[in-house]
Design a protein around this motif. Sequence first.
Motif, PDB file in Angstrom:
ATOM      1  N   MET A  47      49.341   5.013  49.514  1.00 55.38           N
ATOM      2  CA  MET A  47      49.086   4.254  48.079  1.00 55.38           C
ATOM      3  C   MET A  47      49.186   4.935  46.867  1.00 55.38           C
ATOM      4  N   ARG A  48      49.785   4.417  45.895  1.00 56.17           N
ATOM      5  CA  ARG A  48      49.959   5.203  44.515  1.00 56.17           C
ATOM      6  C   ARG A  48      48.495   5.191  44.039  1.00 56.17           C
ATOM      7  N   ARG A  49      48.359   6.371  43.281  1.00 58.05           N
ATOM      8  CA  ARG A  49      46.895   6.500  42.527  1.00 58.05           C
ATOM      9  C   ARG A  49      47.386   7.041  41.269  1.00 58.05           C
ATOM     10  N   LYS A  50      46.789   6.273  40.238  1.00 55.31           N
ATOM     11  CA  LYS A  50      47.235   6.750  38.789  1.00 55.31           C
ATOM     12  C   LYS A  50      45.594   7.029  38.145  1.00 55.31           C
ATOM     13  N   ARG A  51      45.459   8.286  37.621  1.00 58.09           N
ATOM     14  CA  ARG A  51      43.999   8.319  37.364  1.00 58.09           C
ATOM     15  C   ARG A  51      43.721   8.788  35.948  1.00 58.09           C
ATOM     16  N   TRP A  52      43.144   7.979  35.295  1.00 53.09           N
ATOM     17  CA  TRP A  52      43.167   7.885  33.831  1.00 53.09           C
ATOM     18  C   TRP A  52      42.646   9.396  33.081  1.00 53.09           C
ATOM     19  N   GLU A  53      42.179  10.090  33.842  1.00 51.22           N
ATOM     20  CA  GLU A  53      41.330  11.329  33.561  1.00 51.22           C
ATOM     21  C   GLU A  53      42.436  12.281  32.985  1.00 51.22           C
ATOM     22  N   THR A  54      43.854  12.224  33.332  1.00 47.07           N
ATOM     23  CA  THR A  54      44.782  13.155  32.908  1.00 47.07           C
ATOM     24  C   THR A  54      45.020  12.607  31.512  1.00 47.07           C
ATOM     25  N   TRP A  55      44.745  11.484  30.783  1.00 52.33           N
ATOM     26  CA  TRP A  55      44.662  11.124  29.303  1.00 52.33           C
ATOM     27  C   TRP A  55      43.941  11.569  28.551  1.00 52.33           C
ATOM     28  N   VAL A  56      44.127  12.772  27.901  1.00 51.58           N
ATOM     29  CA  VAL A  56      43.162  13.112  26.929  1.00 51.58           C
ATOM     30  C   VAL A  56      43.616  12.904  25.539  1.00 51.58           C
ATOM     31  N   VAL A  57      42.856  11.778  25.127  1.00 51.80           N
ATOM     32  CA  VAL A  57      43.096  10.923  23.867  1.00 51.80           C
ATOM     33  C   VAL A  57      42.075  11.206  22.760  1.00 51.80           C
ATOM     34  N   PRO A  58      42.300  11.956  21.686  1.00 50.14           N
ATOM     35  CA  PRO A  58      41.259  11.864  20.824  1.00 50.14           C
ATOM     36  C   PRO A  58      41.091  10.635  20.000  1.00 50.14           C
ATOM     37  N   GLU A  59      39.893  10.351  19.562  1.00 50.76           N
ATOM     38  CA  GLU A  59      39.669   9.198  18.723  1.00 50.76           C
ATOM     39  C   GLU A  59      40.265   9.049  17.462  1.00 50.76           C
ATOM     40  N   LYS A  60      40.978   8.081  17.129  1.00 53.93           N
ATOM     41  CA  LYS A  60      41.530   8.026  15.620  1.00 53.93           C
ATOM     42  C   LYS A  60      40.623   7.526  14.729  1.00 53.93           C
ATOM     43  N   GLY A  99      34.976   3.721  45.484  1.00 56.78           N
ATOM     44  CA  GLY A  99      35.403   4.863  45.417  1.00 56.78           C
ATOM     45  C   GLY A  99      35.791   5.559  44.153  1.00 56.78           C
ATOM     46  N   LEU A 100      35.611   4.464  42.887  1.00 54.82           N
ATOM     47  CA  LEU A 100      35.801   5.014  41.658  1.00 54.82           C
ATOM     48  C   LEU A 100      34.703   5.765  41.155  1.00 54.82           C
ATOM     49  N   ARG A 101      34.752   6.993  40.460  1.00 57.57           N
ATOM     50  CA  ARG A 101      34.004   7.652  39.768  1.00 57.57           C
ATOM     51  C   ARG A 101      33.534   6.751  38.654  1.00 57.57           C
ATOM     52  N   GLU A 102      32.109   7.057  38.010  1.00 53.81           N
ATOM     53  CA  GLU A 102      31.635   6.478  36.810  1.00 53.81           C
ATOM     54  C   GLU A 102      32.549   6.526  35.556  1.00 53.81           C
ATOM     55  N   GLY A 103      33.071   5.480  35.155  1.00 52.94           N
ATOM     56  CA  GLY A 103      33.784   5.481  33.873  1.00 52.94           C
ATOM     57  C   GLY A 103      35.314   5.609  34.201  1.00 52.94           C
ATOM     58  N   GLU A 104      35.823   5.489  35.542  1.00 53.39           N
ATOM     59  CA  GLU A 104      37.073   5.968  35.732  1.00 53.39           C
ATOM     60  C   GLU A 104      37.887   4.614  35.788  1.00 53.39           C
ATOM     61  N   MET A 161      37.531  -0.697  35.797  1.00 49.64           N
ATOM     62  CA  MET A 161      36.586   0.279  35.585  1.00 49.64           C
ATOM     63  C   MET A 161      35.192   0.019  36.308  1.00 49.64           C
ATOM     64  N   GLY A 162      34.705   1.216  36.958  1.00 51.47           N
ATOM     65  CA  GLY A 162      33.317   0.814  37.533  1.00 51.47           C
ATOM     66  C   GLY A 162      32.566   1.658  36.655  1.00 51.47           C
ATOM     67  N   LEU A 163      31.190   0.945  36.639  1.00 48.38           N
ATOM     68  CA  LEU A 163      30.084   1.816  35.856  1.00 48.38           C
ATOM     69  C   LEU A 163      28.661   1.455  36.544  1.00 48.38           C
ATOM     70  N   ASP A 164      27.743   2.198  36.150  1.00 44.38           N
ATOM     71  CA  ASP A 164      26.474   2.150  37.003  1.00 44.38           C
ATOM     72  C   ASP A 164      25.667   0.943  36.497  1.00 44.38           C
ATOM     73  N   GLY A 165      24.996   0.325  37.259  1.00 45.95           N
ATOM     74  CA  GLY A 165      23.979  -0.717  36.784  1.00 45.95           C
ATOM     75  C   GLY A 165      22.461  -0.244  36.783  1.00 45.95           C
ATOM     76  N   LEU A 166      21.735  -0.781  37.272  1.00 45.42           N
ATOM     77  CA  LEU A 166      20.391  -0.431  37.429  1.00 45.42           C
ATOM     78  C   LEU A 166      19.867  -0.404  38.769  1.00 45.42           C
ATOM     79  N   ASP A 167      19.269   0.661  39.498  1.00 46.99           N
ATOM     80  CA  ASP A 167      18.638   0.848  40.628  1.00 46.99           C
ATOM     81  C   ASP A 167      19.923   0.725  41.418  1.00 46.99           C
ATOM     82  N   GLY A 168      20.949   1.365  41.603  1.00 43.46           N
ATOM     83  CA  GLY A 168      22.148   1.220  42.511  1.00 43.46           C
ATOM     84  C   GLY A 168      22.808   0.254  42.532  1.00 43.46           C
TER      85      GLY A 168
END
Length: 399
Positions: free
Chosen positions: A1-14, A107-112, A145-152
């Motif tokens: 399965m192809r996996r493209k992880r956006w953490e490799t993108w380091v983009v400064p805020e404009k 399996g996604l990390r927070e904010g990935e 994108m996955g994000l944490d909610g409340l109490d799991g």
Amino acid sequence: MRRKRWETWVVPEKRGNVLSDDKFQRVLRDLYRAVLGEIPWVSVAARIDDMIRANGHSLTYVGVGLRGEPEIRMARFFVGPRRRQDMEQLYFRDYYPRDEAIPRLSGLREGELVYKSDLYTDEEMRTSAAYDFRCANNTQNGLFMGLDGLDGHGIVLSFGNSTERGGWGSDQIQAIKRLAPHLRQFARVRCAIADAEALGATLAELLENRRAGIVQLDRRGRILEANDRARDILLKRDGLCDRGGVLAAGHPGENEELRRLLARALPPFGVQGTGGSMKITRREAQTPLVLEIHPVRRMDTDYRARRVGALVLVVDPAARPRVDSDLAAAALSLTPAESRVAVALAAGQTVAGIADTEGCAESTVRTHLKRVYRKQGIRKQTELVRRLLSLEGLRKRFR
């Protein structure tokens, strides 16, 4: 399965893009207004699609059911200025239970961020009914994108295809990452208010609510009002207190975090405040308090409302109101065993914990719950909890 992880993108805020920043500030302003029902949620959704340049997006708040299975607590699909309830119903009825991407989202990390197509194998992209559904609605090249909610609990943000000819660009990815914390806060506060059955309530009506702790702060961060539930928590001084008219946490580190969150929610005049969440440690309870801090815009029509700068929702996971089992049995036509199990579930106990207390097998507890659901004509644990908590007002009649 192809996996493209956006953490490799380091983009400064404009910082220099005034038009983009103006759009972002308008989205934030309307997003926080929509939490309390001042404006329709769908009008904010259209601004989000325009800012990100996507052909639609969705927000899903996922809880945990009786057997650890995912339980959809809130879901909204938007395409431009319209909410697509037809798509919501079709997807969750016909495709969600067999969507191969869903278990992989955990399996996604927070904010990935991840391409939707990367959550399907090559074979699944040829045979999957869920992937076909995405193709038919032009979202197969979108993002998750996955994000944490409340109490799991978890929050899933889903974005449709980019409307740019070249696909997703770095500025679009930056806009999503910049907006994501605010969408998470929107979902958390919205669900907390929904749990308190207070969606659409005015600031005054929130103070009368008995299901959630509500503290109103003025624009200097001082306590204006607190409802009965919040006042009881503050008087106990177990982790959270009123210190000379100022909301304070007992632990020094947590108090510093609370001060930072309140400063963000109550910025100088003319700057949009932002919300935040934190946990408050307690000595006398194993579960921490959860604070959801929400900025309130200035209102010109109501003098008192104009003084309110922020709301603090105080969520106590261990303090769900406990309904008497005899009352539940009488009001809902349940057997004694069924009512004990239902009340224990509403109080926050797990199936395993109820089985241990009742001295029976977990399968017996589930059988009782199935009978309760059937008698009440409901399917979800949240519906059962809501129905039982609604009996509080009847308690005096049965004494």
